[in-house]
Design a protein around this motif. Structure first.
Motif, PDB file in Angstrom:
ATOM      1  N   PHE A   1       0.861  -1.187   0.000  1.00 38.44           N
ATOM      2  CA  PHE A   1       0.000   0.000   0.000  1.00 38.44           C
ATOM      3  C   PHE A   1       0.896   1.235   0.000  1.00 38.44           C
ATOM      4  O   PHE A   1       1.406   1.648   1.047  1.00 38.44           O
ATOM      5  N   ALA A   2       1.095   1.825  -1.176  1.00 37.63           N
ATOM      6  CA  ALA A   2       2.128   2.846  -1.337  1.00 37.63           C
ATOM      7  C   ALA A   2       1.559   4.124  -1.933  1.00 37.63           C
ATOM      8  O   ALA A   2       0.682   4.090  -2.804  1.00 37.63           O
ATOM      9  N   THR A   3       2.101   5.247  -1.461  1.00 37.85           N
ATOM     10  CA  THR A   3       1.818   6.563  -2.040  1.00 37.85           C
ATOM     11  C   THR A   3       3.140   7.139  -2.515  1.00 37.85           C
ATOM     12  O   THR A   3       4.097   7.245  -1.733  1.00 37.85           O
ATOM     13  N   ILE A   4       3.192   7.514  -3.794  1.00 36.32           N
ATOM     14  CA  ILE A   4       4.444   7.960  -4.409  1.00 36.32           C
ATOM     15  C   ILE A   4       4.371   9.459  -4.645  1.00 36.32           C
ATOM     16  O   ILE A   4       3.396   9.975  -5.216  1.00 36.32           O
ATOM     17  N   ARG A   5       5.410  10.177  -4.190  1.00 34.41           N
ATOM     18  CA  ARG A   5       5.509  11.631  -4.380  1.00 34.41           C
ATOM     19  C   ARG A   5       6.802  11.967  -5.094  1.00 34.41           C
ATOM     20  O   ARG A   5       7.839  11.359  -4.832  1.00 34.41           O
ATOM     21  N   CYS A   6       6.699  12.968  -5.953  1.00 37.20           N
ATOM     22  CA  CYS A   6       7.894  13.521  -6.587  1.00 37.20           C
ATOM     23  C   CYS A   6       7.905  15.018  -6.320  1.00 37.20           C
ATOM     24  O   CYS A   6       6.944  15.727  -6.665  1.00 37.20           O
TER      25      CYS A   6
ATOM     26  N   THR B   1      13.493  14.984  -5.851  1.00 36.40           N
ATOM     27  CA  THR B   1      13.337  14.058  -4.728  1.00 36.40           C
ATOM     28  C   THR B   1      12.113  13.190  -4.946  1.00 36.40           C
ATOM     29  O   THR B   1      11.030  13.706  -5.275  1.00 36.40           O
ATOM     30  N   ILE B   2      12.303  11.904  -4.781  1.00 35.62           N
ATOM     31  CA  ILE B   2      11.180  10.970  -4.827  1.00 35.62           C
ATOM     32  C   ILE B   2      11.030  10.355  -3.446  1.00 35.62           C
ATOM     33  O   ILE B   2      12.020  10.037  -2.773  1.00 35.62           O
ATOM     34  N   SER B   3       9.785  10.234  -2.986  1.00 37.85           N
ATOM     35  CA  SER B   3       9.536   9.565  -1.714  1.00 37.85           C
ATOM     36  C   SER B   3       8.358   8.605  -1.898  1.00 37.85           C
ATOM     37  O   SER B   3       7.430   8.888  -2.668  1.00 37.85           O
ATOM     38  N   ILE B   4       8.415   7.478  -1.196  1.00 40.14           N
ATOM     39  CA  ILE B   4       7.346   6.483  -1.257  1.00 40.14           C
ATOM     40  C   ILE B   4       6.976   6.131   0.182  1.00 40.14           C
ATOM     41  O   ILE B   4       7.830   5.699   0.963  1.00 40.14           O
ATOM     42  N   LEU B   5       5.719   6.353   0.506  1.00 39.66           N
ATOM     43  CA  LEU B   5       5.209   6.071   1.842  1.00 39.66           C
ATOM     44  C   LEU B   5       4.419   4.760   1.797  1.00 39.66           C
ATOM     45  O   LEU B   5       3.464   4.636   1.031  1.00 39.66           O
ATOM     46  N   PHE B   6       4.832   3.802   2.627  1.00 42.66           N
ATOM     47  CA  PHE B   6       4.164   2.505   2.693  1.00 42.66           C
ATOM     48  C   PHE B   6       3.316   2.439   3.962  1.00 42.66           C
ATOM     49  O   PHE B   6       3.845   2.561   5.075  1.00 42.66           O
ATOM     50  N   ASP B   7       2.035   2.242   3.784  1.00 37.66           N
ATOM     51  CA  ASP B   7       1.160   2.013   4.934  1.00 37.66           C
ATOM     52  C   ASP B   7       1.425   0.629   5.518  1.00 37.66           C
ATOM     53  O   ASP B   7       1.937  -0.274   4.829  1.00 37.66           O
TER      54      ASP B   7
END
Length: 820
Positions: free
Chosen positions: A99-104, A133-139
């Motif tokens: 379960f991921a949300t990807i931000r750039c 910058t790329i970030s990926i948040l995993f629930d």
């Protein structure tokens, strides 16, 4: 097409929850730390010293907090101006768990809720020249799955019930052979791709028809355009002895060719012919410029599932190129709880070991993953047919619109990625869902099960639309009527072992195609010693029981050990005897079903491999060390096998042949004393038709069972010598008066790293095992019985020097039981 590799060094941290911290959490987890991509949060935490190895002793219990919090991964990367001049720039993530949300640059560019599929997120508008910058948040995968379960209701599910709401490897929530290590992370590769004009989508080489005279292929590729310029598709097809090339304008969303290949080289399963591989190179052209290119490897063959009514019900026979194939093999699970750390060498070793054990089929089990491309490439080259489950196992599944959309997308991506592989011969909807449902709901139909729409309607529709060259089967097991019948369909045999029945009961089973059966055996002693302390090394220690995940698994081990052997007196003795029982169990079953050839048309045991150090049903442990049952499999899956059926008035001698030509041979039947003296002998001429199994002799000798210090030996011989042998003993091992075998051995190096070990026995030696301490070598034969006054030479390769090899060499055999 230009690309920027985003694998390698990242940073990661845990997100501190707003409420109380989970029990056992390490506060260091909330600071930024170094990470490696591809990877998992668990392996990154281990590398930083935040958690210990969950495979060691009972440290699995100490890391259960990891799956209960959110994790953020981040990295900077540089984008040149030339990248931004392209019409499209995509972030291509091959696997995000889960379960991921990807931000750039702080902007949300995509979300993921399915571990099994790749994603392509448009990124051009979020990029800038220079640093990004790329970030990926995993629930939390457990938290999200439980939330969905609360919203939509609990389903009838084995093990962790919430797991079915997560499109994630189901075994990571724990299984009866695996730990609970519910991972998160960027588990497959990630990159930026920049392009203009267009790109190729899902190139495909489908075999429409194939005979020795000619094959008709359908070659196609989709095209994702970024502009209106005219494009063309060129396809170059190269094979073992010819090459052709075609070009066609792209109209709409792709192009398609129908190609005739005269006198094709057909792909065959191992043991039935060669595995020639063709290559189709798809090139997308803008004028004369190649703007994208992909190569597809494929084989030319046809597959059909033959189901015809007969006296026993209905057949279940796989046909390749119009020829019936008796399927021999094992079930495959992921080879590690932490998938990204499985090296290519592990895939290569395991699959070559399977092929070398005369297997021709591997079943990819539905509680794991759609495997890496390398897995299927190896199966293509090795001639290992693949029974491919979709990733559903042991439970009902949701039918909400959102879940069905996820499943459709997953199925479409899985089929398009894998359909070019000739090794895949069958798509299967799930593992054991309908069987368990109908077992727990007597009188119910499989269609009453929640999730039935997926397996009855959705998946077969996707397979027909995107493939259509292979059969689809709804579940394993499945068939008409109760979905685990012995008269039709395929079958899982778990009355033996799981229902406490002993392995002689296998011979009562007359199933048409067996895709699961098994008996537990402990891992190699060296493997378990690496995961334990000396004080743990007892079958009933808390640590050893922790490393057997089946409920009452240890109790079953001891029950079946006691039935056949004297109870072990040491840890090493437990390993040897436990493996011996497992080996004899699989041998009993496989020989029985092979004697029924095409009454039963397939034998796949549970399971080939392991994901951690454990007592399980595998024949190769997690350190890639073969158990006794692996060497037994090399013999009971041999192309030609002699066996003894002992349940009737007199022992019956059978010869089973997978050869495409008739077999002319002789069978020697001998009554042999433990001393090596032959007490009685008779020879029988044998002629076996191609691809057949036949009872060639009965042995009604009165003196057979007159004393336990003798045995029946059968040997199948051709003009080239003995090609198969078997033995029947007249008492359980615990009651046999085994003599001191008087083993001696010698070692020679024949060439390079190839070693030969010759073992001589003065008297009968049962279960002779040749080991090299600290070295996971695989011999061409091992764990065998040796007649008195006889010798046997076995071969292996090793990196050791001759002196070191000889120093580490150990040769052992089963010893006389105190009860004998």
């Amino acid at each position: 097409m230009k690309s920027i590799d985003l694998n390698g060094e990242w940073k990661f941290r845990g997100i501190r929850p707003s409420g109380p911290l989970p029990p056992g959490v390490n506060g260091k987890a909330f600071a930024w730390m170094d990470a490696t991509v591809p990877g998992t949060v668990h392996t990154d935490l281990m590398a930083q010293g935040v958690i210990g190895d969950p495979f060691y002793r009972m440290q699995e219990n100490d890391v259960q907090w990891v799956d209960s919090i959110r994790w953020e991964y981040r990295r900077d990367f540089h984008v040149a101006e030339e990248i931004l001049r392209e019409r499209a720039v995509d972030l291509v993530a091959r696997g995000l768990d889960t379960f991921a949300t990807i931000r750039c640059n702080g902007r949300v560019v995509g979300r993921s809720a399915d571990m099994f599929v790749g994603h392509r997120f448009p990124l051009r508008r979020s990029l800038r020249a220079g640093r990004n910058t790329i970030s990926i948040l995993f629930d939390s995968p457990v938290g999200r799955a439980k939330q969905l379960e609360r919203e939509h209701g609990r389903l009838a599910v084995a093990l962790e019930p919430h797991r079915v709401y997560a499109r994630k490897a189901q075994y990571s929530f724990s299984w009866d052979w695996g730990p609970k290590l519910t991972t998160s992370g960027i588990w497959r590769g990630i990159a930026l791709e920049a392009y203009s004009g267009g790109r190729l989508v899902d190139p495909c080489a489908q075999v429409v028809t194939a005979t020795p005279a000619a094959a008709v292929l359908r070659l196609s590729a989709g095209v994702q355009r970024t502009g209106a310029r005219p494009l063309a598709l060129r396809v170059f097809v190269g094979g073992p002895d010819r090459a052709v090339e075609y070009t066609r304008d792209v109209r709409g969303k792709g192009a398609q060719f129908t190609v005739r290949i005269p006198e094709p080289h057909l792909w065959w399963p191992s043991g039935h012919g060669a595995q020639p591989i063709y290559t189709a190179v798809f090139s997308l052209l803008d004028g004369e410029t190649v703007i994208d290119e992909q190569a597809v490897r494929f084989g030319i063959r046809t597959v059909k599932l033959l189901q015809e009514k007969d006296a026993d019900g209905k057949s279940f026979i796989l046909m390749v190129n119009g020829r019936r194939i008796f399927c021999k093999g094992a079930d495959w699970i992921p080879s590690d709880s932490f998938l990204p750390r499985i090296p290519p060498a592990t895939y290569d070793r395991l699959l070559r070991m399977a092929r070398d054990a005369n297997m021709n089929m591997i079943r990819v089990w539905g509680g794991g993953i759609y495997e890496e491309d390398l897995f299927y490439d190896l199966c293509d080259r090795l001639g290992l047919m693949v029974w491919q489950d979709f990733m559903f196992a042991c439970g009902e599944y949701p039918e909400t619109p959102a879940f069905l959309r996820l499943v459709r997308d997953e199925a479409e991506k899985a089929v398009t990625r894998l359909r070019n592989h000739p090794s895949i011969v069958l798509w299967c909807g799930n593992n054991e869902c309908e069987w368990l449902y109908c077992t727990e709901h007597p009188g119910a139909s499989p269609d009453d099960m929640r999730g039935a729409r997926i397996f009855r309607d959705l998946l077969p529709a996707v397979v027909r639309r995107l493939d259509g060259t292979r059969p689809y089967w709804r579940s394993s097991p499945f068939g008409e009527g109760f979905p685990n019948s012995e008269t039709n369909g395929n079958h899982h045999q778990w009355h033996v072992w799981s229902d406490w029945r002993d392995y002689p009961e296998y011979e009562k089973d007359t199933a048409r195609f067996v895709t699961e059966f098994g008996f537990q055996g402990p891992a190699d002693a060296q493997t378990m010693k690496a995961a334990t302390l000396p004080g743990d090394r007892h079958v009933q220690s808390p640590v050893m029981e922790h490393h057997n995940k089946q409920v009452a698994g240890t109790e079953r081990l001891l029950r079946f050990l006691a039935a056949h052997h004297a109870l072990p007196g040491s840890f090493d003795d437990f390993i040897v005897k436990g493996q011996a029982v497992q080996a004899e169990a699989l041998k009993t079953a496989a020989e029985h079903w092979r004697r029924r050839k095409y009454g039963t048309a397939g034998v796949l045991f549970w399971q080939l491999n392991d994901c951690w150090p454990v007592t399980s049903w595998s024949v190769i442990d997690s350190a890639l060390r073969p158990k006794a049952a692996y060497y037994y499999a090399r013999r009971f899956y041999a192309p030609v096998m002699v066996s003894i059926r002992s349940g009737g008035a007199a022992p019956e001698v059978w010869v089973t042949s997978d050869l495409a030509v008739p077999l002319a041979a002789e069978v020697e039947v001998a009554l042999v004393a433990f001393s090596g003296n032959v007490l009685r002998r008779k020879r029988y001429p044998v002629r076996v038709k191609s691809d057949a199994s036949v009872n060639v002799a009965d042995v009604p000798w009165k003196e057979i069972r007159s004393a336990p210090d003798r045995y029946l030996r059968v040997r199948l011989e051709t003009e080239d010598g003995a090609i198969s042998e078997n033995r029947l003993y007249f008492a359980e091992p615990k009651h046999l008066p085994l003599p001191e075998p008087g083993l001696t051995w010698s070692v020679s190096r024949t060439a390079g790293r190839l070693f030969a070990v010759t073992v001589h026995a003065r008297r009968l030696a049962r279960g002779v095992r040749v080991d090299v301490e600290g070295e996971p070598v695989v011999f061409d034969d091992n764990v065998f019985d040796l007649d008195g006054r006889s010798s046997k030479t076995v071969m292996c390769t090793s990196r050791l020097t001759f002196r070191e090899f000889r120093r580490r060499l150990r040769v052992t055999a089963l010893r006389k039981s105190p009860a004998a």
